[in-house]
Design a protein around this motif. Structure first.
Motif, PDB file in Angstrom:
ATOM      1  N   UNK A  29       0.903  -1.153  -0.071  1.00 35.02           N
ATOM      2  CA  UNK A  29       0.084   0.054  -0.090  1.00 35.02           C
ATOM      3  C   UNK A  29       0.775   1.363   0.096  1.00 35.02           C
ATOM      4  N   UNK A  30       1.817   1.156   0.598  1.00 38.01           N
ATOM      5  CA  UNK A  30       3.095   2.070   0.598  1.00 38.01           C
ATOM      6  C   UNK A  30       4.441   1.785   0.371  1.00 38.01           C
ATOM      7  N   UNK A  31       5.075   2.071  -0.623  1.00 40.81           N
ATOM      8  CA  UNK A  31       6.304   2.085  -1.164  1.00 40.81           C
ATOM      9  C   UNK A  31       7.135   3.163  -0.309  1.00 40.81           C
ATOM     10  N   UNK A  32       8.248   2.799   0.241  1.00 40.64           N
ATOM     11  CA  UNK A  32       9.418   3.535   0.781  1.00 40.64           C
ATOM     12  C   UNK A  32      10.605   3.671   0.099  1.00 40.64           C
ATOM     13  N   UNK A  33      11.152   4.620  -0.331  1.00 40.08           N
ATOM     14  CA  UNK A  33      12.407   4.674  -0.935  1.00 40.08           C
ATOM     15  C   UNK A  33      13.372   5.627  -0.196  1.00 40.08           C
ATOM     16  N   UNK A  34      14.500   5.076   0.218  1.00 42.28           N
ATOM     17  CA  UNK A  34      15.570   5.816   0.778  1.00 42.28           C
ATOM     18  C   UNK A  34      16.771   6.175   0.083  1.00 42.28           C
ATOM     19  N   UNK A  35      16.708   7.227  -0.649  1.00 41.99           N
ATOM     20  CA  UNK A  35      17.829   7.684  -1.633  1.00 41.99           C
ATOM     21  C   UNK A  35      18.177   6.542  -2.507  1.00 41.99           C
ATOM     22  N   UNK A  36      17.325   6.164  -3.174  1.00 45.52           N
ATOM     23  CA  UNK A  36      17.469   5.099  -4.108  1.00 45.52           C
ATOM     24  C   UNK A  36      18.290   5.320  -5.470  1.00 45.52           C
TER      25      UNK A  36
END
Length: 264
Positions: free
Chosen positions: A159-166
């Protein structure tokens, strides 16, 4: 609707997240910007409990969690509803690209192997890596590894995609392929929270921008508004160092092409 309320985190007596609140609508791409140490990655990692927040609540549809007293069952359910793309890829070196994408489906969702393989194959195709399905990470470029990471996260149907400095660990020539993959996901209405220092990318992909300073959201709004005419002096100072032009509120000379690829 995804709602984060009063999220707080302290490290060694220093408050790095201070009562943060955020509402995210379906299909939103929320970008977190700010100087190093502002709390962006901690905010992102606290959402799916990779960092243990001291307090705060998270609601994803009917699922609710209180971080001040959370149990293992709730954490597992939270991980089923969120996907994470890491800066350093975090792939299993002894598993192929296909097996990396399958892993969460089998271990977290308890999916039969043949069903997991079908979904993983489809997700690798979406990121343009069908021909690399049987390759181990050491035989993939940085951009390819990150696209495997995105396929792995997307396979979970989060439901939620988290992207950390991709893109920060990638050579400049590989950044574009990963950004294009994320932009395709955004066009398909994948809800995301993104931490990035790539200002042009933020401008083009985000529906909402949050500027963090000392663990607090001091400005938020549409990219056009935050980049055109920041209301907070600190936001304006930050953007003036990392984009080519900050204009008056009229913004006649501003366009997305004015945004520099220079990292914060």
């Amino acid at each position: 609707m995804i709602k984060i309320t009063n999220l707080s985190k302290t490290f060694s007596g220093v408050k790095v997240l201070d009562q943060l609140n955020l509402e995210i609508n379906e299909g939103d791409v929320v970008a977190l910007i700010g100087a190093s140490g502002a709390g962006k990655s901690t905010f992102l990692r606290s959402i799916n409990y990779l960092e243990e927040a001291d307090e705060g609540q998270l609601q994803i549809d009917d699922f609710k969690i209180d971080f001040s007293h959370v149990n293992k069952k709730e954490i597992l359910e939270l991980r089923r509803k969120t996907g994470m793309v890491f800066q350093q890829f975090n792939l299993f070196e002894r598993r192929t690209a296909l097996q990396n994408v399958m892993e969460g489906l089998i271990q977290v969702k308890k999916m039969p192997k043949d069903e997991a393989e079908k979904i993983a194959t489809e997700e690798l195709e979406k990121v343009g890596l069908s021909e690399r399905a049987d390759y181990y990470p050491k035989f993939l470029s940085g951009g390819q590894k990150q696209r495997v990471g995105i396929a792995r996260a997307m396979a979970m149907k989060p439901r939620l995609l988290l992207l950390d400095e991709p893109t920060s660990a990638l050579d400049p020539e590989l950044v574009g392929e990963v950004q294009e993959t994320i932009q395709r996901a955004a066009k398909n209405k994948q809800t995301m929270v993104l931490v990035s220092h790539e200002m042009e990318f933020v401008y083009n992909v985000a529906t909402k921008v949050l500027f963090l300073e000392n663990g607090t959201i001091i400005e938020e709004g549409r990219p056009q508004d935050v980049f055109h005419a920041p209301k907070n002096k600190r936001t304006a100072e930050f953007l003036s160092r990392h984009i080519k032009v900050i204009t008056s509120p009229v913004g006649d000379s501003f366009s997305p092409t004015d945004v520099s690829r220079t990292k914060a």
